[in-house]
Structures are given as C-alpha cells and as structure tokens.
Write a protein that holds these residues in place. Structure first.
Motif, PDB file in Angstrom:
ATOM      1  N   ARG B   9       0.813  -1.211   0.000  1.00 56.76           N
ATOM      2  CA  ARG B   9       0.000   0.000   0.000  1.00 56.76           C
ATOM      3  C   ARG B   9       0.849   1.266   0.000  1.00 56.76           C
ATOM      4  NH1 ARG B   9      -5.374  -1.144   1.215  1.00 56.76           N
ATOM      5  NH2 ARG B   9      -5.791   1.075   1.353  1.00 56.76           N
ATOM      6  N   CYS B  53       1.945   7.592  13.173  1.00 61.50           N
ATOM      7  CA  CYS B  53       2.153   7.140  11.794  1.00 61.50           C
ATOM      8  C   CYS B  53       0.834   6.684  11.186  1.00 61.50           C
ATOM      9  CB  CYS B  53       3.185   6.022  11.746  1.00 61.50           C
ATOM     10  SG  CYS B  53       2.853   4.659  12.844  1.00 61.50           S
ATOM     11  N   TYR B  54       0.019   5.985  11.999  1.00 65.45           N
ATOM     12  CA  TYR B  54      -1.295   5.558  11.504  1.00 65.45           C
ATOM     13  C   TYR B  54      -2.170   6.763  11.196  1.00 65.45           C
ATOM     14  CZ  TYR B  54      -6.082   3.838  11.630  1.00 65.45           C
ATOM     15  OH  TYR B  54      -7.395   3.598  11.323  1.00 65.45           O
ATOM     16  N   LEU B  55      -2.129   7.780  12.092  1.00 66.58           N
ATOM     17  CA  LEU B  55      -2.975   8.961  11.902  1.00 66.58           C
ATOM     18  C   LEU B  55      -2.599   9.718  10.642  1.00 66.58           C
ATOM     19  CD1 LEU B  55      -3.341  10.624  15.401  1.00 66.58           C
ATOM     20  CD2 LEU B  55      -5.108   9.547  14.062  1.00 66.58           C
ATOM     21  N   MET B  56      -1.304   9.851  10.379  1.00 67.87           N
ATOM     22  CA  MET B  56      -0.874  10.696   9.273  1.00 67.87           C
ATOM     23  C   MET B  56      -0.765   9.947   7.953  1.00 67.87           C
ATOM     24  SD  MET B  56      -0.873  13.608  10.321  1.00 67.87           S
ATOM     25  CE  MET B  56      -0.350  14.378   8.795  1.00 67.87           C
ATOM     26  N   CYS B  57      -0.672   8.633   7.974  1.00 67.78           N
ATOM     27  CA  CYS B  57      -0.477   7.898   6.723  1.00 67.78           C
ATOM     28  C   CYS B  57      -1.720   7.986   5.865  1.00 67.78           C
ATOM     29  CB  CYS B  57      -0.165   6.432   7.006  1.00 67.78           C
ATOM     30  SG  CYS B  57       0.027   5.517   5.476  1.00 67.78           S
ATOM     31  N   PRO B  58      -1.631   8.526   4.640  1.00 67.16           N
ATOM     32  CA  PRO B  58      -2.818   8.590   3.803  1.00 67.16           C
ATOM     33  C   PRO B  58      -3.250   7.228   3.261  1.00 67.16           C
ATOM     34  CG  PRO B  58      -1.116  10.120   3.052  1.00 67.16           C
ATOM     35  CD  PRO B  58      -0.481   9.166   4.000  1.00 67.16           C
ATOM     36  N   GLU B  59      -2.390   6.240   3.328  1.00 64.06           N
ATOM     37  CA  GLU B  59      -2.684   4.980   2.641  1.00 64.06           C
ATOM     38  C   GLU B  59      -3.000   3.821   3.591  1.00 64.06           C
ATOM     39  OE1 GLU B  59      -2.750   4.976  -0.716  1.00 64.06           O
ATOM     40  OE2 GLU B  59      -2.206   7.088  -0.706  1.00 64.06           O
ATOM     41  N   VAL B  60      -3.122   4.080   4.890  1.00 62.52           N
ATOM     42  CA  VAL B  60      -3.396   3.038   5.902  1.00 62.52           C
ATOM     43  C   VAL B  60      -2.375   1.901   5.792  1.00 62.52           C
ATOM     44  CG1 VAL B  60      -5.277   1.982   7.187  1.00 62.52           C
ATOM     45  CG2 VAL B  60      -5.801   3.538   5.351  1.00 62.52           C
ATOM     46  N   PHE B  62       0.060   1.346   8.217  1.00 64.73           N
ATOM     47  CA  PHE B  62       0.438   0.815   9.530  1.00 64.73           C
ATOM     48  C   PHE B  62      -0.790   0.245  10.224  1.00 64.73           C
ATOM     49  CE2 PHE B  62       3.177   4.288   8.377  1.00 64.73           C
ATOM     50  CZ  PHE B  62       4.425   3.706   8.490  1.00 64.73           C
ATOM     51  N   VAL B  63      -0.796  -1.066  10.427  1.00 64.44           N
ATOM     52  CA  VAL B  63      -1.938  -1.698  11.081  1.00 64.44           C
ATOM     53  C   VAL B  63      -1.441  -2.710  12.104  1.00 64.44           C
ATOM     54  CG1 VAL B  63      -3.517  -1.421   9.141  1.00 64.44           C
ATOM     55  CG2 VAL B  63      -2.107  -3.452   9.285  1.00 64.44           C
ATOM     56  N   PHE B  68      -5.956  -6.649   9.577  1.00 66.03           N
ATOM     57  CA  PHE B  68      -6.091  -6.583   8.121  1.00 66.03           C
ATOM     58  C   PHE B  68      -6.748  -7.843   7.571  1.00 66.03           C
ATOM     59  CE2 PHE B  68      -4.352  -6.393   3.699  1.00 66.03           C
ATOM     60  CZ  PHE B  68      -4.992  -5.223   3.350  1.00 66.03           C
TER      61      PHE B  68
END
Lengths: 244, 70
Positions: B9, B53-60, B62-63, B68
C-alpha cells in the motif's frame, strides 16, 4: 483512541489511485472510522461527485451513487427525502461544490436538507490538471493563471464555510485540516458531530477539509503538507455555525 | 504488539517519517510492486505505539497484525 492501528471495516482493501501525499485517502479513512464507530454502515448512502474522488465506490464499502458534475447535493436531497431513515453524505471537491454545483449546493443548504457534505478544498481542479477554481487563493499559480491569480482578472477566492454559516437551514458549518496529527483528530471529531446532527435531523451539515494536492501545487508531499499551514491564514480553521 | 507495515500500500510520501516523534521509521532501499520506495521500521525497539504514523499515513499502511485479515 481504540481505533488506532485498526484497518477500518468499511474501507475496502483496494489500493488507492490517489497521488502520493494526497489527503483524499486520509479523509476516506476518517470517514470510514466515523461510519464504523457510529455503527451506521448498513444505512449509509454516499453520493460521489466528479473529480479525483469519483471512484469513491472502489474504496468505501457503503452504498454509493455517482452524481453528475456538481449535482451531488440534489441527488442527496432526493435520497434523503425518499428515505429519511438513511444517513446520506456527499463527498465533493471544491470544483464540484463551489464552481459548477454552487447553485445546487447553496439551495440545498438554504432549504436545510438534512444530509452531510464533505467538501475537499485543495484550491484547484485536481483531476483535470490544476486549473484555477473559485477557492484558489490570490497569487497562487495554476495552469490557467500562470502568473498567479490576479483579483482584477480572476476575482477573489470564495470562503464557503463562512458563507454557509449565515444560512438558517445550516446546523453545522466547519473548516478543518488534516496536515498534522492534532488536526486529524479534531477533524474526525467534527465529522462525527456532523453525522450525529444528521441523525438527530438538525439540518444541513457541512465540513470543509483543507487538503494538499502535491502534484498540481508542484511540490513534494512534505512541503505540500506544510503549505496547508499557509492556507489556513487565508481560510481560517474553525466552526462557523454550530446550533448545538 | 509489533506494527505491521503493509508494504504494497505504501506510496513513499514520507509523512510518517516526518511526523514520527521517536524517529523509528526510514525509507528502505526496496521498492514495492507500484514502484514506490517503501517505509521500514529501522528501530522497532524505540517504537512506543503512539499511533501518529497511523494517523498521518494517507494509505493506511500501519496496522495491527490481526486487523487486516478478516
């Protein structure tokens, strides 16, 4: 904070087609988190518009209708009036909401139609190659204003959130940004509030997101994200109407 | 919990690297199928799972390990 590191259930696993650093996909994720947290996935209908976000139905796992250019608010009016039990949102860009669809949008707001509008303001027409839009700030260079936007020729930028704050039918009108972690969290709170107001049938709810468009601003993703800070001087963040 | 990086991603925008308060993340030398340089956890022991990192990542990207696959 329980949502952190959980892939939202309403978000499909398709890879996004957006450019690196585009805030569209971040806003998709916020929307899906709000839909999941409120548990409204089965009774939500989205109206996609024309623009970069026209493939909304590839990414969000709720019922989506594709409206003609600028007519998303009219399509949402029809759906909401036929089925008031559904939660309806439109997802539009500034070219769609504020340029071609301005009449539809303002009349829906003034009638107080009870749906939520997400307006993604990236200050130009992203999909067609970066032309000037009604919300382009003065002096910004676009493909149709190569010397910068000149107020004598191209006019002044339109401040939609402030304008909608004066409408009687509007329950919530706010402008948020998603260019740092604190703003992402507060944007999500505002978006959640908009859906809650819609569920209580309080009126038209409008949330404007200042969004980065690195490719058409001709910047790298990081400088585009920082440039949004500069945009907030022209388009101040905040809630302009909240009937509480 | 170890944060999982969904490498396919990632679009290499670098927002996570910029905003990570502990400077855990770096660009790796590898590229994914889309051709983007992917992000990697260089110092996983420094990560305190703040979630920025999860909050700012536009592509999701970090999970959690288990969220997933469903």
């Amino acid at each position: 904070m329980s949502q952190l590191f959980r892939f939202p259930q309403s978000l499909k696993k398709t890879l996004f087609h957006y450019c690196p650093g585009c805030h569209h996909s971040l806003i998709h994720r916020l929307l899906c988190e709000v839909i999941d947290e409120l548990g409204i996935r089965e009774k939500t209908v989205g109206i996609a518009s024309i623009g970069c976000s026209c493939f909304l139905y590839f990414y969000i796992d709720v019922d989506i209708v594709e409206a003609p250019h600028g007519r998303a608010c009219s399509a949402a009016t029809g759906i909401k009036r036929a089925r008031p039990d559904l939660l309806v949102f439109t997802y539009q860009g500034d070219g769609d909401f504020a340029a071609i669809g301005l009449g539809d949008s303002l009349h829906s707001a003034s009638r107080g139609e009870k749906f939520t509008v997400l307006m993604i303001n990236n200050t130009l027409y992203g999909m067609t190659g970066g032309q000037v839009s009604p919300t382009t700030p003065l002096c910004q260079k676009t493909t149709t204003t190569p010397l910068g936007r000149d107020p004598q020729v191209h006019g002044y930028p339109m401040k939609i959130a402030e304008m909608l704050g004066n409408f009687e039918g509007v329950a919530l009108s706010a402008r948020v940004a998603v260019n740092n972690p604190k703003r992402v969290l507060s944007a999500k709170e505002v978006l959640k509030k908009a859906f809650l107001y819609q569920r209580e049938a309080k009126g038209f709810t409008y949330v404007e997101f200042l969004s980065a468009c690195p490719v058409n601003w001709k910047m790298d993703p990081l400088s585009a994200t920082k440039y949004v800070d500069k945009l907030t001087e022209i388009f101040p963040l905040g809630t302009f109407k909240d009937i509480g | 919990m170890i944060v999982k990086v969904l490498e396919e991603r990632c679009k290499g925008c670098g927002l996570c690297i910029e905003f990570c308060p502990k400077k855990v993340l770096v660009f790796s030398e590898r590229r994914n199928q889309q051709g983007y340089k992917i992000v990697a956890l260089a110092f996983p022991e420094k990560c305190n799972q703040c979630g920025i990192c999860y909050l700012m990542c536009p592509e999701v990207v970090f999970v959690k390990e288990d969220s997933f696959e469903k």
